[in-house]
Design a protein around this motif. Structure first.
Motif, PDB file in Angstrom:
ATOM      1  N   VAL A 135     -36.626 -30.940 -36.470  1.00  0.00           N
ATOM      2  CA  VAL A 135     -37.638 -30.115 -37.124  1.00  0.00           C
ATOM      3  C   VAL A 135     -37.241 -29.936 -38.581  1.00  0.00           C
ATOM      4  CG1 VAL A 135     -38.789 -27.873 -37.154  1.00  0.00           C
ATOM      5  CG2 VAL A 135     -38.100 -28.885 -34.979  1.00  0.00           C
ATOM      6  N   SER A 136     -38.200 -30.071 -39.470  1.00  0.00           N
ATOM      7  CA  SER A 136     -37.933 -29.838 -40.890  1.00  0.00           C
ATOM      8  C   SER A 136     -39.069 -29.033 -41.507  1.00  0.00           C
ATOM      9  CB  SER A 136     -37.751 -31.157 -41.642  1.00  0.00           C
ATOM     10  OG  SER A 136     -38.967 -31.875 -41.697  1.00  0.00           O
ATOM     11  N   VAL A 137     -38.717 -28.167 -42.434  1.00  0.00           N
ATOM     12  CA  VAL A 137     -39.686 -27.367 -43.186  1.00  0.00           C
ATOM     13  C   VAL A 137     -39.348 -27.543 -44.667  1.00  0.00           C
ATOM     14  CG1 VAL A 137     -40.674 -25.090 -43.592  1.00  0.00           C
ATOM     15  CG2 VAL A 137     -39.840 -25.699 -41.303  1.00  0.00           C
TER      16      VAL A 137
ATOM     17  N   LEU B 185     -38.225 -22.218 -28.216  1.00  0.00           N
ATOM     18  CA  LEU B 185     -38.092 -20.944 -28.921  1.00  0.00           C
ATOM     19  C   LEU B 185     -37.308 -21.108 -30.216  1.00  0.00           C
ATOM     20  CD1 LEU B 185     -38.357 -17.870 -29.124  1.00  0.00           C
ATOM     21  CD2 LEU B 185     -36.303 -17.679 -27.682  1.00  0.00           C
ATOM     22  N   ALA B 186     -36.218 -21.886 -30.180  1.00  0.00           N
ATOM     23  CA  ALA B 186     -35.408 -22.077 -31.387  1.00  0.00           C
ATOM     24  C   ALA B 186     -36.219 -22.756 -32.485  1.00  0.00           C
ATOM     25  CB  ALA B 186     -34.159 -22.887 -31.053  1.00  0.00           C
ATOM     26  N   ALA B 187     -37.000 -23.781 -32.117  1.00  0.00           N
ATOM     27  CA  ALA B 187     -37.825 -24.458 -33.113  1.00  0.00           C
ATOM     28  C   ALA B 187     -38.834 -23.495 -33.733  1.00  0.00           C
ATOM     29  CB  ALA B 187     -38.541 -25.645 -32.468  1.00  0.00           C
ATOM     30  N   TYR B 188     -39.455 -22.674 -32.891  1.00  0.00           N
ATOM     31  CA  TYR B 188     -40.421 -21.689 -33.376  1.00  0.00           C
ATOM     32  C   TYR B 188     -39.763 -20.720 -34.359  1.00  0.00           C
ATOM     33  CZ  TYR B 188     -43.792 -17.819 -33.176  1.00  0.00           C
ATOM     34  OH  TYR B 188     -44.676 -16.826 -33.496  1.00  0.00           O
ATOM     35  N   ARG B 189     -38.595 -20.201 -33.979  1.00  0.00           N
ATOM     36  CA  ARG B 189     -37.932 -19.217 -34.831  1.00  0.00           C
ATOM     37  C   ARG B 189     -37.440 -19.841 -36.137  1.00  0.00           C
ATOM     38  NH1 ARG B 189     -40.234 -14.845 -33.054  1.00  0.00           N
ATOM     39  NH2 ARG B 189     -39.442 -14.033 -31.074  1.00  0.00           N
ATOM     40  N   ILE B 190     -36.989 -21.064 -36.092  1.00  0.00           N
ATOM     41  CA  ILE B 190     -36.516 -21.724 -37.316  1.00  0.00           C
ATOM     42  C   ILE B 190     -37.676 -21.917 -38.291  1.00  0.00           C
ATOM     43  CG2 ILE B 190     -35.652 -23.929 -38.210  1.00  0.00           C
ATOM     44  CD1 ILE B 190     -33.809 -24.014 -35.728  1.00  0.00           C
ATOM     45  N   VAL B 191     -38.807 -22.367 -37.772  1.00  0.00           N
ATOM     46  CA  VAL B 191     -39.980 -22.511 -38.641  1.00  0.00           C
ATOM     47  C   VAL B 191     -40.429 -21.141 -39.145  1.00  0.00           C
ATOM     48  CG1 VAL B 191     -42.405 -23.201 -38.705  1.00  0.00           C
ATOM     49  CG2 VAL B 191     -40.738 -24.638 -37.539  1.00  0.00           C
TER      50      VAL B 191
ATOM     51  N   VAL C  16     -35.369 -27.296 -45.040  1.00  0.00           N
ATOM     52  CA  VAL C  16     -34.542 -26.899 -43.902  1.00  0.00           C
ATOM     53  C   VAL C  16     -34.768 -27.927 -42.803  1.00  0.00           C
ATOM     54  CG1 VAL C  16     -34.153 -25.160 -42.100  1.00  0.00           C
ATOM     55  CG2 VAL C  16     -34.638 -24.439 -44.449  1.00  0.00           C
ATOM     56  N   THR C  17     -33.676 -28.491 -42.291  1.00  0.00           N
ATOM     57  CA  THR C  17     -33.764 -29.507 -41.247  1.00  0.00           C
ATOM     58  C   THR C  17     -32.865 -29.117 -40.083  1.00  0.00           C
ATOM     59  OG1 THR C  17     -34.159 -31.233 -42.896  1.00  0.00           O
ATOM     60  CG2 THR C  17     -33.498 -31.955 -40.685  1.00  0.00           C
ATOM     61  N   ALA C  18     -33.422 -29.137 -38.875  1.00  0.00           N
ATOM     62  CA  ALA C  18     -32.659 -28.771 -37.677  1.00  0.00           C
ATOM     63  C   ALA C  18     -32.737 -29.905 -36.666  1.00  0.00           C
ATOM     64  CB  ALA C  18     -33.196 -27.489 -37.053  1.00  0.00           C
TER      65      ALA C  18
ATOM     66  N   LEU D  83     -44.650 -28.426 -45.816  1.00  0.00           N
ATOM     67  CA  LEU D  83     -44.781 -29.487 -44.833  1.00  0.00           C
ATOM     68  C   LEU D  83     -43.823 -29.208 -43.669  1.00  0.00           C
ATOM     69  CD1 LEU D  83     -45.774 -32.245 -43.828  1.00  0.00           C
ATOM     70  CD2 LEU D  83     -43.960 -33.307 -45.214  1.00  0.00           C
ATOM     71  N   ILE D  84     -44.386 -29.096 -42.475  1.00  0.00           N
ATOM     72  CA  ILE D  84     -43.599 -28.882 -41.259  1.00  0.00           C
ATOM     73  C   ILE D  84     -43.690 -30.162 -40.426  1.00  0.00           C
ATOM     74  CG2 ILE D  84     -43.272 -27.474 -39.198  1.00  0.00           C
ATOM     75  CD1 ILE D  84     -44.818 -25.240 -40.649  1.00  0.00           C
TER      76      ILE D  84
END
Length: 396
Positions: free
Chosen positions: A326-328, A290-296, A378-380, A314-315
């Motif tokens: 995860v990075s966007v 869920l966190a990855a989805y929301r961050i993207v 953005v990188t998580a 680029l995701i």
């Protein structure tokens, strides 16, 4: 709902056992003592026990009355039953537990003074009914009971505060979910509708692009409503489970393709790359997904809102060192040469970035956001939770 005035709870029932024992003693010794004294002392014991049913609503009056019953009982009684003192101890504990600490200490001290007066001043007999050791034990018992009652009150207050903080945290989490759902979808709807209106004004009579934009608005708003129902469903989860009503599934990384499709509909070129090497057998936990989805989602929202001249996104996701990274990254520029989402402020200080950073921190991870040579990234880093294993599906 107001609790009843008289409550026959478990403690009151247990306190009735000494009264039962005193009643047996009363029946055995009734021929050896004055019937008037026997009946009077038994009634005093019974009254002290019955008062315990009122202690939750009237703790101080019950404490005072049980003390009076005990003070009157022992000089009159030849039974030396324990019912009055047990009732008084329970009443003192209840007063301390209810927060009447000063009143509880005052009654305990008053009862000890009355006992001392009866033994050393008012007594005409040389025989002691309560020796010095027993008086010390009484003092210790009263002190322990009062301290225990106060400790239980503090513990209960701490639990209530913890529950209140948990409730506040849950409300903030749900508010963040609603912000993410509505912010992302409405931003895309606004961009798509604005672009369609602009193109339609330049080419009057051509409705194909306008129809396509309206279809996009319809589909996006439908998805937003579905996610919103799922988020708000957490607030009524108990009622829905009781009624057997299904709740909408929580979005996760497996739906990242939907986010990419929506962004593509606004004219962006979106690429999703997932490196599955290193993924544990248990998959990615629900919280991480869920966190990855929301961050993207929030990153794409910021691009739609603020990134000027952004054309590609680029995701990427990869698994290393026990974490999902995860990075966007986009190629857009914000106003005055600053990257999107921040205006003239320093990078990484926007409210959207702050929400994403809090999501990562809540899972023990971290999130960074800042300029690149070509745009903004953005990188998580989200530590994997292997014991909660919804599958992560890569999109490309």
């Amino acid at each position: 709902m107001t609790p009843p005035m008289f409550r026959m709870d478990r403690v009151t029932l247990i306190a009735g056992l000494p009264l039962l024992a005193d009643s047996v003693l009363f029946a055995v010794r009734r021929a050896e003592a004055s019937p008037l004294h026997l009946w009077l002392t038994w009634l005093l014991g019974a009254a002290a026990w019955a008062l315990l049913g009122l202690r939750h609503r009237l703790p101080i009056p019950v404490g005072v009355l049980t003390m009076i019953a005990a003070v009157a009982y022992y000089p009159l009684s030849s039974l030396d039953g324990v019912t009055p003192v047990v009732a008084f101890v329970i009443a003192v504990y209840t007063m301390s537990r209810a927060g009447h600490l000063v009143a509880a200490v005052t009654l305990a001290v008053t009862s000890m003074l009355a006992m001392t007066y009866g033994e050393f001043v008012a007594s005409t007999s040389e025989v002691r009914h309560v020796d010095n050791m027993s008086m010390v034990l009484f003092e210790g018992w009263f002190l322990a009971v009062i301290a225990f009652g106060h400790a239980m009150r503090v513990r209960h207050a701490y639990q209530e505060e913890s529950e209140r903080r948990a409730a506040v945290a849950e409300r903030l989490r749900i508010a963040r979910e609603i912000h993410d759902v509505l912010g992302h979808s409405i931003s895309l709807i606004n961009v798509q509708a604005g672009a369609a209106l602009h193109r339609s004004a330049k080419r009057p009579g051509e409705t194909a692009e306008l129809t396509q934009a309206l279809e996009f608005v319809r589909d996006t708003s439908k998805d937003a409503l579905r996610e919103l129902r799922g988020t708000l469903g957490m607030l009524r989860q108990v009622d829905e489970e009781a009624a057997g009503a299904p709740t909408a599934p929580t979005p996760g990384w497996e739906r990242i393709g939907d986010l990419a499709d929506r962004a593509r509909a606004t004219g962006l070129t979106v690429t999703v790359r997932t490196d599955r090497e290193g993924l544990p057998a248990g998959g990615v936990g629900a919280g991480v997904s869920l966190a990855a989805y929301r961050i993207v989602q929030e990153s794409l929202t910021n691009i739609a809102r603020h990134a000027a001249k952004a054309s590609t996104v680029l995701i990427e996701a990869r698994y290393e060192d026990g974490a999902l990274r995860v990075s966007v990254e986009d190629d857009g520029k914000g106003a005055h040469g600053h990257s999107h989402g921040h205006g003239s402020r320093e990078p990484g200080t926007g409210s959207g970035i702050g929400g994403m950073r809090e999501r990562a921190r809540a899972l023990g991870g971290e999130l960074t956001a800042g300029h690149t040579d070509s745009g903004f990234r953005v990188t998580a880093r989200l530590p994997l939770i292997a014991d909660r294993p919804p599958a992560l599906e890569g999109q490309s």
